[in-house]
Design a protein around this motif. Sequence first.
Motif, short mmCIF file in Angstrom:
data_model
loop_
_atom_site.label_atom_id
_atom_site.label_comp_id
_atom_site.label_asym_id
_atom_site.label_seq_id
_atom_site.Cartn_x
_atom_site.Cartn_y
_atom_site.Cartn_z
N ARG A 141 -3.55 -20.11 -67.98
CA ARG A 141 -4.49 -20.84 -67.12
C ARG A 141 -5.05 -22.07 -67.83
NH1 ARG A 141 -8.90 -17.04 -64.54
NH2 ARG A 141 -9.57 -19.08 -63.78
N MET A 142 -5.21 -21.99 -69.14
CA MET A 142 -5.67 -23.17 -69.88
C MET A 142 -4.65 -24.31 -69.75
SD MET A 142 -7.28 -21.30 -73.23
CE MET A 142 -7.37 -22.79 -74.20
N ARG A 143 -3.36 -23.93 -69.70
CA ARG A 143 -2.31 -24.94 -69.53
C ARG A 143 -2.41 -25.59 -68.15
NH1 ARG A 143 2.19 -24.71 -66.74
NH2 ARG A 143 2.05 -22.45 -66.43
N THR A 144 -2.57 -24.78 -67.10
CA THR A 144 -2.56 -25.34 -65.74
C THR A 144 -3.89 -25.98 -65.36
OG1 THR A 144 -3.12 -23.15 -64.85
CG2 THR A 144 -0.79 -23.75 -64.93
N GLU A 145 -5.01 -25.46 -65.89
CA GLU A 145 -6.32 -25.95 -65.47
C GLU A 145 -6.88 -27.05 -66.37
OE1 GLU A 145 -8.96 -22.61 -64.86
OE2 GLU A 145 -7.39 -21.48 -63.82
N PHE A 146 -6.50 -27.03 -67.66
CA PHE A 146 -7.07 -28.00 -68.60
C PHE A 146 -6.01 -28.84 -69.31
CE2 PHE A 146 -10.07 -24.40 -68.41
CZ PHE A 146 -11.19 -25.07 -67.92
N GLY A 147 -4.74 -28.55 -69.04
CA GLY A 147 -3.67 -29.36 -69.63
C GLY A 147 -3.54 -29.21 -71.13
#
Length: 713
Positions: free
Chosen positions: A483-489
């Motif tokens: 989720r850190m990848r999808t939400e915060f790049g």
Amino acid sequence: MPRQTPLSDIRNIGIIAHVDAGKTTTTERILYYTGRKHTIIDVHETKDLKTSTTTDYMEQEQKRGITIQSAAVSAFWRDKKINVIDTPGHVDFTIEVNRSLRVLDGAVVVFDGVAGVEPQSETNWRLADNYNVPRICYVNKMDRSGANFQRCVSMIRQRLNARPVCIQVPLGSEDNFRGMVDLVEMKAYVWFSDDKDAKWETWEITDDLAQKLNLTVKEDLDNVASIPALRAELVDTALEQDDAAMEAYLESGEEPSADVLRACLRKGTITGAFTPVLCGSSYKNKGVCQVLDAVVDLLPAPTDVEAIKTVDEDGNANGERLSSDDAPFSALAFKVLNDTYGSMTFIRVYSGVLTKGMSILNSTRGKREKIGRMVEMFAKEANPIEEARAGDIIALVSLQETETGDTLCDAAHPVILERMRFPDPVISVSVEPKTKGEQEKFSIALGKMVRADPSLRLETDRETGQTILRGMGELHLEVTLDRMRTEFGVEGNMGKPQVAYRETITKPVEYTYTHKKQTGGSGQFAEVKIIFEPLERGAGFTFKDETVGGSVPREYVPSVGKGLEMQKEDGVLAGYPTVDFSARLVDGKYHDVDSNALTFEIAAKACFREALPKAGPILLEPVMKVEIVTPEDYLGDVIGDVNRRRGTVLGQLERGSNIAVEANVPLNEMFGYIGQLRGMTSGRASYSMEFSHYEPVPRNVTDEIVAGRNKAA
């Protein structure tokens, strides 16, 4: 602006169940039949990421076909507003069920008609018990091979210690599932199509009902034959709630009307005297409208449940706040979400009215918040609103000071609402950004994820300097990084999972420690005499002052407790937190000049370090309750493997054509288990697990763990 929907016409409900019982499928049908959606998306259609169900809109949910975070939607049915929260079924995301149940007035508990009561069903049921949430049961998937309604009802009674009352009986099962008998109206609802727009036919209950529907399977015929007995049980159980109705029935012998029965069923459901049971097949579009009717007829409005309790700063109950627009404003923040709209704080308004631009108090933290954007959520859609009233579930955008579990209220009438309880994490991993240049961005994103999810913990390993993320399971931590990848790049790497071991002591020890330091000028002096004793498992840590005659001045006693609180986080065996023990300060000495709070804190820490090695310290490990569902052909291999993992088999249950093996297994032995289980059973077995308890680690394993920690240091 006047209230749009009367408070008595609101239903705040959750859909809760074990993973794969059909919660999201049921929610999709609810939205379709209430007119909030004009198409139906099924969970299996979302794996290509080109489409999604309404409530499972995250990429991680679409890929895995499971619900990861709770999503709120609202709809109208028979002029009643129903706020629905679709919750996850996977044990790693129990926190979502926990915080949702805390703010809901009722719940629909969905069961798989084949599997019946599964492990997460039990966990969710206990959570609902903790928060006194009235519920109705919905036995779903009656169209599946092996579905058995009566077995499921029996499991609800035995495994959940509940009192189920059937208000429906299925007509047929598996491919021949045709509908159900409504035991309140004493009518049969029959479908001859699986189409989402197919209308059911309403039939009278006649002696040849089974014959007309071509029912030939014994269980199906037994269900039809049980209708008179189940109707009699329903009438007797419902009328227990109304003495006048019971007397009228006993005197006249006339069956009570459907309206009288519904009123009694509603009262019993809300008080928890019993739990109504319905049946259907959400995937085949049968029974969902009847579930909606039951939600409206049987589950409570905000005015029907107990007023929310208020507490003091120590968490002790000190009053209540009535659910009314006329009472001062109060709300509970039950979830913080970071998404494309920024930080969103979900709140349940318990009393009063909240309007855009208001200044309110976060009474938990003593901070002021200014209300900017207010939205009503429909899954991922945010619809702006100008005000919210008692009973509403909404989201506030970009609050600065508020976290999960905080109370928001009118500053002129401050209260703290009853707090939420969160589980402790059982697994930890080291995490780091994929590239060194993203360290700051990674840290900020990680902080936001932890702020949004109270079942995550973040800390720094004092020895290695690594960032340690703790959570509820491997999937929980894996999804957090994704989720850190999808939400915060920002992308991260995850180390090997580590078990959250604990330390404790096995025998009492009394120890005196004297802290004395003289380096010219004023010195340092403090002496403490402490008795350390083991407590029962799960008791935590307690500190008592039993000094007499001022041997340790009153102002220094808290420093002794503080020193022990700090030092117990670094145990004497392998550096794990020490739990389940008491410390009694029984004596000590002080110096008029050289003693102060700091010297007593230092003395307490040193006393702990020197005394506990003499108190028989042992390691404790988290033990998981595991349920493995396997075809009978592989039962011997599965049980043998459980034994090799230091597991204890508790029992076996039939699950349709499969066998469910229940066992307690140490968490350390369960890493990577799914791959080995699939290999052992040709991919035909599955398992679920949840934290059960801590128990001592065998001596040989303890030696390995201690040696590993020493080597790492």
